[in-house]
Design an enzyme around this catalytic site. Structure first.
Site, PDB file in Angstrom:
ATOM      1  N   LYS A  25     100.718  94.625  61.148  1.00 52.55           N
ATOM      2  CA  LYS A  25      99.720  95.288  60.292  1.00 52.55           C
ATOM      3  C   LYS A  25     100.113  96.749  60.022  1.00 52.55           C
ATOM      4  O   LYS A  25      99.899  97.269  58.918  1.00 52.55           O
ATOM      5  CB  LYS A  25      98.342  95.214  60.960  1.00 52.55           C
ATOM      6  CG  LYS A  25      97.245  95.985  60.259  1.00 52.55           C
ATOM      7  CD  LYS A  25      96.828  95.400  58.913  1.00 52.55           C
ATOM      8  CE  LYS A  25      95.742  96.271  58.292  1.00 52.55           C
ATOM      9  NZ  LYS A  25      95.263  95.792  57.008  1.00 52.55           N
ATOM     10  N   LYS A  80      93.784 106.764  59.570  1.00 45.90           N
ATOM     11  CA  LYS A  80      93.877 106.230  60.935  1.00 45.90           C
ATOM     12  C   LYS A  80      95.096 105.312  61.068  1.00 45.90           C
ATOM     13  O   LYS A  80      95.879 105.409  62.014  1.00 45.90           O
ATOM     14  CB  LYS A  80      92.571 105.461  61.217  1.00 45.90           C
ATOM     15  CG  LYS A  80      92.490 104.693  62.497  1.00 45.90           C
ATOM     16  CD  LYS A  80      92.488 103.187  62.373  1.00 45.90           C
ATOM     17  CE  LYS A  80      91.687 102.491  61.338  1.00 45.90           C
ATOM     18  NZ  LYS A  80      91.848 101.056  61.266  1.00 45.90           N
TER      19      LYS A  80
HETATM   20  P1  NAP Z   1      83.508  99.930  57.442  1.00 44.79           P
HETATM   21  O1  NAP Z   1      82.910  99.306  56.253  1.00 44.79           O
HETATM   22  O2  NAP Z   1      83.539 101.407  57.577  1.00 44.79           O
HETATM   23  O3  NAP Z   1      82.774  99.294  58.723  1.00 44.79           O
HETATM   24  C1  NAP Z   1      83.070  99.746  60.010  1.00 44.79           C
HETATM   25  C2  NAP Z   1      82.224  98.954  60.978  1.00 44.79           C
HETATM   26  O4  NAP Z   1      82.543  99.378  62.310  1.00 44.79           O
HETATM   27  C3  NAP Z   1      80.716  99.190  60.798  1.00 44.79           C
HETATM   28  O5  NAP Z   1      80.065  97.972  61.069  1.00 44.79           O
HETATM   29  C4  NAP Z   1      80.429 100.230  61.896  1.00 44.79           C
HETATM   30  O6  NAP Z   1      79.088 100.240  62.316  1.00 44.79           O
HETATM   31  C5  NAP Z   1      81.333  99.703  62.983  1.00 44.79           C
HETATM   32  N1  NAP Z   1      81.627 100.681  64.036  1.00 44.79           N
HETATM   33  C6  NAP Z   1      82.400 101.778  63.936  1.00 44.79           C
HETATM   34  N2  NAP Z   1      82.470 102.425  65.131  1.00 44.79           N
HETATM   35  C7  NAP Z   1      81.722 101.681  65.990  1.00 44.79           C
HETATM   36  C8  NAP Z   1      81.418 101.821  67.360  1.00 44.79           C
HETATM   37  N3  NAP Z   1      81.900 102.829  68.096  1.00 44.79           N
HETATM   38  N4  NAP Z   1      80.606 100.894  67.935  1.00 44.79           N
HETATM   39  C9  NAP Z   1      80.121  99.866  67.204  1.00 44.79           C
HETATM   40  N5  NAP Z   1      80.386  99.668  65.895  1.00 44.79           N
HETATM   41  C10 NAP Z   1      81.181 100.580  65.293  1.00 44.79           C
HETATM   42  O7  NAP Z   1      85.031  99.469  57.674  1.00 44.79           O
HETATM   43  P2  NAP Z   1      85.798  98.174  57.128  1.00 44.79           P
HETATM   44  O8  NAP Z   1      86.442  98.536  55.856  1.00 44.79           O
HETATM   45  O9  NAP Z   1      84.932  96.984  57.238  1.00 44.79           O
HETATM   46  O10 NAP Z   1      86.976  98.110  58.229  1.00 44.79           O
HETATM   47  C11 NAP Z   1      86.814  97.484  59.497  1.00 44.79           C
HETATM   48  C12 NAP Z   1      88.206  97.295  60.117  1.00 44.79           C
HETATM   49  O11 NAP Z   1      88.987  96.451  59.248  1.00 44.79           O
HETATM   50  C13 NAP Z   1      89.005  98.605  60.263  1.00 44.79           C
HETATM   51  O12 NAP Z   1      89.789  98.565  61.432  1.00 44.79           O
HETATM   52  C14 NAP Z   1      89.880  98.612  59.023  1.00 44.79           C
HETATM   53  O13 NAP Z   1      91.058  99.394  59.204  1.00 44.79           O
HETATM   54  C15 NAP Z   1      90.167  97.141  58.843  1.00 44.79           C
HETATM   55  N6  NAP Z   1      90.510  96.699  57.475  1.00 44.79           N
HETATM   56  C16 NAP Z   1      89.767  97.095  56.385  1.00 44.79           C
HETATM   57  C17 NAP Z   1      90.128  96.661  55.111  1.00 44.79           C
HETATM   58  C18 NAP Z   1      89.375  97.062  53.853  1.00 44.79           C
HETATM   59  O14 NAP Z   1      89.895  96.834  52.739  1.00 44.79           O
HETATM   60  N7  NAP Z   1      88.177  97.642  53.949  1.00 44.79           N
HETATM   61  C19 NAP Z   1      91.217  95.802  54.956  1.00 44.79           C
HETATM   62  C20 NAP Z   1      91.911  95.389  56.083  1.00 44.79           C
HETATM   63  C21 NAP Z   1      91.564  95.853  57.330  1.00 44.79           C
HETATM   64  P3  NAP Z   1      78.012 101.190  61.556  1.00 44.79           P
HETATM   65  O15 NAP Z   1      77.552 100.407  60.358  1.00 44.79           O
HETATM   66  O16 NAP Z   1      76.970 101.400  62.569  1.00 44.79           O
HETATM   67  O17 NAP Z   1      78.738 102.466  61.174  1.00 44.79           O
END
Ligand code: NAP
Length: 296
Positions: A171, A239
């Site tokens: 990744k 990150k």
């Molecule tokens: P996001 O929309 O910002 O969601 C982040 C999630 O993590 C939210 O549910 C947040 O809860 C939770 N969270 C963060 N810190 C936490 C903690 N300390 N304890 C409990 N919950 C916590 O992010 P996302 O885009 O879905 O990404 C999630 C993961 O997938 C990341 O590692 C990212 O790098 C990866 N990813 C994302 C994409 C993309 O296109 N978006 C693609 C591939 C991989 P709250 O709602 O309470 O803040």
């Protein structure tokens, strides 16, 4: 079909949990802040008030939170999943985090009779909604085989790439390539705009040739419309570039373009664009060029 505890219902977690429920699994979602489970409810899933409640009686626990310390907290904190999962549970971490920490978490899981798979994904929000993500999995072959139906609900290209940590390493390479593509696409858009060429026609031609890419398909309209709703947030790509550069440094390999791209993402953050989609790298190119940012 399994009972699944799904921890983290953000941009990626919510549609992935929905697809698991639609595939016939029983999904209990948990999110740190309330109000994120509407899509899961609509698909027939339920919401848990705590991690313990979400993972109770689950055969599979999925995790999808932001960064390495967040996964550590959700899994190993006092109220974390490891303390409440039944032995034999497979924990599938879809988050993108450091490979070395994944390996340590997998060892802690094994001591408790659990299996942890690192299973970061690629394909963006649209790929998550459509259930066609690429999933790069590290960990036990047996746990991977046992989780086939979980992966089938969220991904199209699902490959075990090696032992624990290997998924996160692959990744990191993925994120390096995507960051480079997004930045050069942004530069191409600004170049084309500076020449007054018909941008849509120009991008159509690029899309049909060697410059064509999934990044071009998914990000062009955000760039041309200056509408940077995430998607994939700049903060998260920042990150990921930290993971890329730390891994390269540990391995003693040199990646100048990775370093430059990481700096451009850091600049986007420093200019207040951290919560925008990473296609907002375009705004950095505009800033460097002394051009109007338009309305973002
Ligand atoms: P996001 O929309 O910002 O969601 C982040 C999630 O993590 C939210 O549910 C947040 O809860 C939770 N969270 C963060 N810190 C936490 C903690 N300390 N304890 C409990 N919950 C916590 O992010 P996302 O885009 O879905 O990404 C999630 C993961 O997938 C990341 O590692 C990212 O790098 C990866 N990813 C994302 C994409 C993309 O296109 N978006 C693609 C591939 C991989 P709250 O709602 O309470 O803040």
């Amino acid at each position: 079909m399994s009972t699944i505890g799904y921890l983290g219902l953000g941009i990626m977690g919510s549609p992935m949990a929905v697809n698991l429920q639609r595939a016939g699994h029983t999904v209990r979602g948990w999110n740190r802040s309330p109000g994120k489970a509407d899509a899961l409810f609509a698909a027939g899933g339920t919401e848990a008030g705590s991690i313990a409640e979400a993972v109770a009686g689950a055969q599979v626990v999925c995790v999808n939170v932001s960064d390495t310390p967040d996964v550590v907290q959700v899994l190993t904190g006092e109220e974390g999943a490891f303390a409440h999962c039944a032995p034999g549970t497979v924990v599938v971490d879809f988050s993108t985090i450091r490979p070395d920490v994944t390996r340590d978490l997998a060892a802690q899981a094994a001591e408790r009779g659990l299996s942890l798979l690192d299973a970061p994904v690629s394909g963006g929000e649209q790929g998550a909604v459509d259930g066609v993500l690429s999933v790069m999995v590290g960990g036990d072959q047996e746990a991977f085989d046992d989780s086939a139906e979980v992966f089938a609900a969220v991904g199209r290209t699902v490959l075990r790439v090696g032992p624990s940590g290997a998924g996160q390493t692959v990744k990191a390479a993925n994120q390096l390539v995507v960051a480079g593509y997004v930045e050069v696409l942004a530069e191409a858009v600004v170049l084309l705009e500076s020449q007054g060429v018909d941008l849509e026609v120009a991008l159509d031609v690029l899309a049909g040739g060697m410059a064509g890419s999934r990044v071009l398909e998914q990000k062009r309209s955000l760039m041309t419309g200056r509408e940077f709703r995430p998607g994939f947030r700049v903060d998260l790509h920042h990150k990921d570039m930290g993971i890329v550069l730390d891994t390269a440094r540990d391995a003693g390999v040199v990646m100048p373009v990775a370093a430059l791209t990481a700096q451009l993402l850091a600049s986007a953050r420093a200019n207040g664009d951290g919560d925008l989609d990473h296609s907002a790298l375009l705004r950095g190119v505009l800033r460097l060029s002394g051009r109007d940012l338009g309305t973002a």
